[in-house]
Enzyme design. Structure first.
Site, PDB file in Angstrom:
ATOM      1  N   PRO A  99       0.845  -1.206   0.000  1.00  0.00           N
ATOM      2  CA  PRO A  99       0.000   0.000   0.000  1.00  0.00           C
ATOM      3  C   PRO A  99       0.875   1.248   0.000  1.00  0.00           C
ATOM      4  O   PRO A  99       1.268   1.728   1.051  1.00  0.00           O
ATOM      5  CB  PRO A  99      -0.799  -0.147   1.293  1.00  0.00           C
ATOM      6  CG  PRO A  99       0.033  -1.012   2.175  1.00  0.00           C
ATOM      7  CD  PRO A  99       0.791  -1.931   1.272  1.00  0.00           C
ATOM      8  N   ALA A 101       1.567   5.103  -0.515  1.00  0.00           N
ATOM      9  CA  ALA A 101       0.821   6.360  -0.439  1.00  0.00           C
ATOM     10  C   ALA A 101       1.177   7.284  -1.599  1.00  0.00           C
ATOM     11  O   ALA A 101       2.279   7.221  -2.133  1.00  0.00           O
ATOM     12  CB  ALA A 101       1.125   7.051   0.886  1.00  0.00           C
ATOM     13  N   SER A 128      -3.790   2.126  -0.611  1.00  0.00           N
ATOM     14  CA  SER A 128      -3.508   2.839   0.636  1.00  0.00           C
ATOM     15  C   SER A 128      -4.628   3.796   1.017  1.00  0.00           C
ATOM     16  O   SER A 128      -5.243   4.415   0.139  1.00  0.00           O
ATOM     17  CB  SER A 128      -2.206   3.641   0.475  1.00  0.00           C
ATOM     18  OG  SER A 128      -2.030   4.525   1.559  1.00  0.00           O
ATOM     19  N   TYR A 160      -5.555   3.170   7.612  1.00  0.00           N
ATOM     20  CA  TYR A 160      -4.958   3.860   8.761  1.00  0.00           C
ATOM     21  C   TYR A 160      -6.095   4.266   9.689  1.00  0.00           C
ATOM     22  O   TYR A 160      -7.091   4.836   9.227  1.00  0.00           O
ATOM     23  CB  TYR A 160      -4.219   5.138   8.327  1.00  0.00           C
ATOM     24  CG  TYR A 160      -2.836   4.909   7.792  1.00  0.00           C
ATOM     25  CD1 TYR A 160      -1.835   4.347   8.577  1.00  0.00           C
ATOM     26  CD2 TYR A 160      -2.514   5.294   6.491  1.00  0.00           C
ATOM     27  CE1 TYR A 160      -0.551   4.165   8.076  1.00  0.00           C
ATOM     28  CE2 TYR A 160      -1.237   5.117   5.990  1.00  0.00           C
ATOM     29  CZ  TYR A 160      -0.254   4.546   6.790  1.00  0.00           C
ATOM     30  OH  TYR A 160       1.004   4.358   6.298  1.00  0.00           O
ATOM     31  N   THR A 186      -2.914  -0.983   9.297  1.00  0.00           N
ATOM     32  CA  THR A 186      -1.512  -0.659   9.598  1.00  0.00           C
ATOM     33  C   THR A 186      -1.399  -0.121  11.015  1.00  0.00           C
ATOM     34  O   THR A 186      -2.088   0.832  11.378  1.00  0.00           O
ATOM     35  CB  THR A 186      -0.975   0.385   8.612  1.00  0.00           C
ATOM     36  OG1 THR A 186      -1.058  -0.142   7.294  1.00  0.00           O
ATOM     37  CG2 THR A 186       0.473   0.743   8.931  1.00  0.00           C
ATOM     38  N   LYS A 254      -0.903  -5.114   9.640  1.00  0.00           N
ATOM     39  CA  LYS A 254       0.374  -4.782   8.983  1.00  0.00           C
ATOM     40  C   LYS A 254       1.252  -3.958   9.915  1.00  0.00           C
ATOM     41  O   LYS A 254       0.807  -2.960  10.482  1.00  0.00           O
ATOM     42  CB  LYS A 254       0.110  -3.982   7.706  1.00  0.00           C
ATOM     43  CG  LYS A 254       1.387  -3.491   7.009  1.00  0.00           C
ATOM     44  CD  LYS A 254       1.107  -2.948   5.621  1.00  0.00           C
ATOM     45  CE  LYS A 254       2.394  -2.475   4.944  1.00  0.00           C
ATOM     46  NZ  LYS A 254       2.901  -1.220   5.465  1.00  0.00           N
ATOM     47  N   SER A 276       6.542  -6.302   8.722  1.00  0.00           N
ATOM     48  CA  SER A 276       7.005  -5.097   8.015  1.00  0.00           C
ATOM     49  C   SER A 276       7.631  -4.144   9.000  1.00  0.00           C
ATOM     50  O   SER A 276       7.234  -4.087  10.163  1.00  0.00           O
ATOM     51  CB  SER A 276       5.788  -4.414   7.358  1.00  0.00           C
ATOM     52  OG  SER A 276       6.120  -3.122   6.885  1.00  0.00           O
ATOM     53  N   HIS A 278       7.772  -0.983   7.791  1.00  0.00           N
ATOM     54  CA  HIS A 278       7.302   0.218   7.081  1.00  0.00           C
ATOM     55  C   HIS A 278       8.426   0.798   6.213  1.00  0.00           C
ATOM     56  O   HIS A 278       8.628   2.014   6.177  1.00  0.00           O
ATOM     57  CB  HIS A 278       6.799   1.256   8.095  1.00  0.00           C
ATOM     58  CG  HIS A 278       5.643   2.075   7.564  1.00  0.00           C
ATOM     59  ND1 HIS A 278       4.343   1.866   7.920  1.00  0.00           N
ATOM     60  CD2 HIS A 278       5.601   3.098   6.684  1.00  0.00           C
ATOM     61  CE1 HIS A 278       3.550   2.723   7.300  1.00  0.00           C
ATOM     62  NE2 HIS A 278       4.285   3.486   6.540  1.00  0.00           N
ATOM     63  N   ARG A 281      10.958   3.499   7.424  1.00  0.00           N
ATOM     64  CA  ARG A 281      10.677   4.927   7.340  1.00  0.00           C
ATOM     65  C   ARG A 281      10.318   5.539   8.683  1.00  0.00           C
ATOM     66  O   ARG A 281      10.207   6.755   8.800  1.00  0.00           O
ATOM     67  CB  ARG A 281       9.517   5.176   6.368  1.00  0.00           C
ATOM     68  CG  ARG A 281       9.760   4.644   4.978  1.00  0.00           C
ATOM     69  CD  ARG A 281       8.517   4.778   4.111  1.00  0.00           C
ATOM     70  NE  ARG A 281       8.237   6.151   3.798  1.00  0.00           N
ATOM     71  CZ  ARG A 281       8.788   6.831   2.797  1.00  0.00           C
ATOM     72  NH1 ARG A 281       9.653   6.246   2.013  1.00  0.00           N
ATOM     73  NH2 ARG A 281       8.475   8.085   2.570  1.00  0.00           N
ATOM     74  N   GLY A 310      12.076  -4.150   1.827  1.00  0.00           N
ATOM     75  CA  GLY A 310      13.401  -4.556   1.385  1.00  0.00           C
ATOM     76  C   GLY A 310      13.440  -5.483   0.180  1.00  0.00           C
ATOM     77  O   GLY A 310      14.508  -5.735  -0.368  1.00  0.00           O
ATOM     78  N   VAL A 311      12.275  -5.985  -0.279  1.00  0.00           N
ATOM     79  CA  VAL A 311      12.271  -6.923  -1.401  1.00  0.00           C
ATOM     80  C   VAL A 311      12.596  -6.181  -2.700  1.00  0.00           C
ATOM     81  O   VAL A 311      11.922  -5.217  -3.054  1.00  0.00           O
ATOM     82  CB  VAL A 311      10.898  -7.622  -1.523  1.00  0.00           C
ATOM     83  CG1 VAL A 311      10.871  -8.547  -2.740  1.00  0.00           C
ATOM     84  CG2 VAL A 311      10.579  -8.387  -0.244  1.00  0.00           C
ATOM     85  N   ARG A 312      13.644  -6.607  -3.384  1.00  0.00           N
ATOM     86  CA  ARG A 312      14.066  -5.946  -4.623  1.00  0.00           C
ATOM     87  C   ARG A 312      14.280  -6.915  -5.778  1.00  0.00           C
ATOM     88  O   ARG A 312      14.360  -6.511  -6.927  1.00  0.00           O
ATOM     89  CB  ARG A 312      15.392  -5.196  -4.395  1.00  0.00           C
ATOM     90  CG  ARG A 312      15.333  -4.072  -3.369  1.00  0.00           C
ATOM     91  CD  ARG A 312      14.545  -2.884  -3.867  1.00  0.00           C
ATOM     92  NE  ARG A 312      14.455  -1.829  -2.853  1.00  0.00           N
ATOM     93  CZ  ARG A 312      13.533  -1.763  -1.899  1.00  0.00           C
ATOM     94  NH1 ARG A 312      12.594  -2.702  -1.820  1.00  0.00           N
ATOM     95  NH2 ARG A 312      13.504  -0.784  -1.033  1.00  0.00           N
TER      96      ARG A 312
END
Lengths: 381, 381, 381, 381
Positions: A99, A101, A128, A160, A186, A254, A276, A278, A281, A310-312
């Site tokens: 999600p 933003a 989101s 949220y 979240t 989440k 997660s 987040h 952040r 972190g998944v890339r």
């Protein structure tokens, strides 16, 4: 304070999104390298940034990078596939879009472009609360794409908590009405710093007329955050139980990293968890989701767990699944691809990651996701 | 050898302190980045430097940076605060200003500016024996600020042993008379190298007419330090017992890292300890305070422990408290903020750090300092 | 191929040695930084180089750098000193100069300058078989300095085995006649690559008329080193026993890292050992002496052990002694100081290191070398 | 898209191979540094590249670099040699050339140059299915060189499974007819990405008229790799058993990292294994062969094991043999030397590596390969 010509963070005039995918792009890292030219400087820093020293960002990647994959050639791969069942739905593969933003920061079409790409590539999509298009518009785009393509993927709404339960509930009811298939609540970002001012034309489209709660400490106050309404209204287990009782949709929590909290969330009604931080952040120095995943899986053997932050690469997905995740969420890479080539870019990114995932599974001798497990990793500790 | 125009360590003419805080400053690291422009080159090297290879400086940061914070969302934060009781005083929060020598190197108002900022932000203040204003002036500034604001924080006097006990006692008596509320006796820096010559206009204001002891080895001497008056007069447990008997004020021993010495110091009358490696300025390769903290806490469960050396972020304070500290001291960051914007800078720095601390506590699900503990850290060893 | 004007490795014309010590030098690292301007490019690479990837050089420093010193303030330092007894001699301190070959590469006065500095600062001196002045000249310079100063330090002769035992014995007899007080037999460097051609004017002054053994493999040979005279004539335990029987002087074996070999060397008559990897010049990836020191000390509790390779700071000496060494050898730093300021430079370097050593001992609460032990190190493994 | 003048990856015009070896080359790393000037940009990236983040490449080197060699001076080295028996042949030393595809990318003479150099330096040679000269030509060059020199080394054929067993068998029969002495069947690279287009003039010379199998996923397919003919036709244990039954030649399975698979391969008829991760070209994050080697050796005490991927120095070979390998394969370094100086370069490289190997053995006190073992490594874990 905004210059006449918007600049990217390299101090160059912003480039429009490409009408086609640049030829040399063959990985999510390539999209990141290109995206810097297409996103305005302040927005780029907001999107890319962790917080403080950005140790949390480093932890997220280190956790993936230190693992060693152990191939298993000569396995029987016939009839292999990447399907999984999750909360009553069948997914073609375990890659979902997180999600994210304000996707209009990356591309004018924002969430409408990314959700269409997701449905085309059969990737689950989480809209989101802070989307730059209204949740109803996003759902409509998703359903139209599903209908056109004759296939699709789950569509979930990320919630949220609002200053009042009445307003939180209003969002849930709107999501139900629009056809979202699960609520993702979240819990890890209600108390945080926010230094980023949205540029004109970008807004929280879902929240017109909703109240907001801001940091209100006064000079001379004995505390700045704690003891203020902001902290006092943070998500609670009580609110979780209330939310569980308020909707028939599957409820996913989440923002969990703590094995104890994971168990409590499930005990209070969560159907699944997103492990997660987040995207690192909110709290610098935070542990990475991958580091805590094995403990959470051990204490909750049957709960669906999605790993975020972190998944890339496709190999990252494989590592997360080998350690106990059911699926993974994609964050910043989606914004990068969106900025570079809009819907086309996101679809291409998803195709790249699906290819990487399947290549890695084949190398590891796993014909299906169920076969991914700790045996796929070399224990070099 | 001093150029007509003073230069900073970048070879640029020195800038005066700002009349206001530069807009882009939002962390202690930003103050450090700005401060280099405001401090004369030699003084900058003196302030920033560790010693030799500066491994000790690296250890101090690595010890913080390797820890992983483990958030606990959905906790009940209502009524949260950062108060603590310490040596009979109540502190609004656990951030104190370390006894920083010669603050006139950073800003003409030196200690008078920093102590006013401390009182305004309710931060405890430790005045150094080597302050560039007299301890009586610093205390007067502190008391005036307390009176004006109707609030404040502890004011302590840091004592370096003088060549004679008579002169040490004279300093203690002056501190008592000036209204300092505790004596902080530093034991780790009597035998060290000193290559820094104070610029004209900066001096040890407290020590006019006091004797001094310098390294006096002669060519051909069989030893250089050991066996000389400098080493022979180093602080001892005897002196600690004498000092304990000489004042009614609480007595804090600063510069302990060794669990065995920590116990002995308490046995000889210390009311509290500052776990410190003197900002890694004295012995290179020295262990970091954070590394030894858990062992000292374990062997001294009830003694107030303050952690010094390396604290730069609110998350650092949280980590130190989670490992057993009661409070932390702030060193170089205070000099950086002082150099950039004087009293205003130090006040702003303290506000930033308090905010970071409370945000981190909220993320960790801790409404009060007592709730910070090992559970807030992920054990990834 | 040699240019008309000799250049340093930075491509600049070579500078002559300073007549005085540059003002800004305050550590061995400063000497290294300056020395590059004073040594011809090929010689610099020869002096500085490890071999291959230079992992061995890295290991040597890492082993020191990862250790954490644990201070012990408030100790009783009265009457402290750095004396030790070694092989029947009393040394003022535990810093000796390693047997450095061809010191004329660094300074025209070569070994004659360094031995005078050593005697002036009471540092033991090891003269190399491959010295650029004759061993008799070096001994004469040492004895003259001792006589003049009324003090001094041990003078030992380092022996490389010659192609015949007759020639090895001739060197031993010359060393005995010249007044050397021990034989240091090097066992770790007979089989190695040598790509460095001595510049004109620099030579192995001790070996005029001695035979030499060179690598002689032919194209098509089934081996290149093994099975050739070079390898077949490498030092052996037999040779050690013979050497032990051939001289009354104390016999020290240099180049041991292997605990098993250390025991065997002592069993075959070694009076002491130099734990060394030859400055990582012979075998890349070699273990560092500091890593193996505790095991060797454990298996040989009473044998004098000198640690060589990697010592750059007084804190390094302290770490080595804390782990069981009796004394340490100084290598490349001596060549750097010699190149920068000749005898004066070496004397200054020794004074700096002695000062660092004593400051560290004072910080660690150790009044004498015997008090240095594992308690001075924090175990952070 | 190809420029008129071919460029190297530095953007310079490509240099022809040297007619002689550049004077300053003294290691494989020097060849790599030079080779970049001699190989066209696309081919260079193809040769050098790992995949994705290239963590696998890093793992390969880290595994060697973290090991510490433990010298053993004073050993008896008389009569030393590097001979070994492998699959019924006697090898002069344990360095073989890996099956490197398309060597014409590095030098016009390609495999014909490298095989001649191998035979001259008595290095075993593995010809790739994907060689740029026909396997019959390579064998003829090898046999001619053997005859001329009166010495030589093993010549093996590396087999990639073809789309039909008939075509795989045809390659085996051609290899038998041409005089290859073993079949090396690669099992780890059938399912991988291939983004590299061969330049004109370079082709898979062995496969004229053979069918090929390519990735054929369609848009909207439910999977991209898994469940397609590409994955379904991957090497299997069945195919291994069939291959074993189809030839009298020794059969070596290449591409094993997994101890379980290693045992199964031997159970299904493999006479030896190549522990390899295919130069980290196939799966990023893959474990390094050196990390898994001890476990495989432990579970297969008597099976010949060759280690591939990451060997760059003679000390690497020593480390691999100490951990249980019988011999090692050389990959990219051979292409570098080939590009720089053709046959002469490869021969020089092999001589350098043999020299490094023997020097290291001498330092470790090992007169023969059998003496290399875990005792040669310091356990610093």
């Amino acid at each position: 304070m905004t210059p006449a010509t918007p600049l990217n963070s390299l101090g160059q005039p912003l480039r429009a999104a490409h009408a086609r995918i640049p030829a040399e792009i063959s990985s999510s890292a390539d999209y990141e390298r290109h995206a810097v030219h297409h996103i305005e400087a302040q927005a780029w820093r907001h999107i890319q940034g962790g917080c403080d020293q950005e140790r949390g960002l480093a932890h997220n990647r280190q956790a993936f990078d230190r693992l060693r994959l152990l191939p298993a050639p000569m396995a029987d791969l016939r009839g292999g596939h990447t399907r999984l069942d999750l909360l009553g739905q069948t997914l073609a593969h375990p890659l979902l879009i997180a999600p994210l933003a304000y996707q209009a920061l990356a591309h004018a079409e924002g969430e409408l472009a990314s959700v269409r790409a997701a449905m085309a590539l059969q990737a689950g999509y989480l809209a989101s609360t802070l989307s730059s298009h209204r949740l109803e518009e996003i759902a409509a785009a998703a359903h139209a794409a599903r209908d056109e393509l004759g296939q699709g993927a789950p569509l979930w709404f990320q919630l949220y908590s609002q200053p009042t339960r009445e307003h939180s509930l209003a969002l849930v009811r709107r999501a139900e009405a629009a056809g979202y298939e699960a609520i993702v609540w979240t819990v890890d970002a209600s108390v945080k710093r926010s230094g980023f001012a949205l540029p004109s034309g970008v807004e929280a489209a879902n929240l017109h007329g909703y109240p907001s709660l801001r940091q209100t400490s006064q000079a001379g106050a004995r505390t700045i955050i704690l003891g203020t309404p902001l902290a006092d209204a943070a998500p609670s287990l009580d609110e979780l139980a209330w939310l569980r009782a308020s909707t028939q949709l599957p409820l996913i929590v989440k923002g969990v990293l703590n094995p104890r909290l994971a168990r409590e969330a499930v005990a209070h009604g969560a159907d699944a968890l997103v492990i997660s931080n987040h995207g690192a952040r909110v709290l610098d120095g935070v542990v990475s989701p991958l580091e805590v995943l094995p403990s959470i899986r051990q204490s909750l053997p049957a709960t669906p767990l999605l790993l975020d932050s972190g998944v890339r690469w496709g190999t990252d997905a494989v590592k997360a699944l080998a350690l106990g995740a059911n699926a993974v969420l994609l964050g910043r890479p989606v914004l990068h691809a969106l900025a570079v080539a809009g819907m086309l870019g996101v679809a291409h990114l998803l195709h790249l990651l699906r290819t990487e995932l399947e290549l890695a599974m084949a190398q590891l001798g796993c014909a299906t996701l169920e076969q991914l497990g700790p045996d796929c990793l070399w224990n070099n500790s």
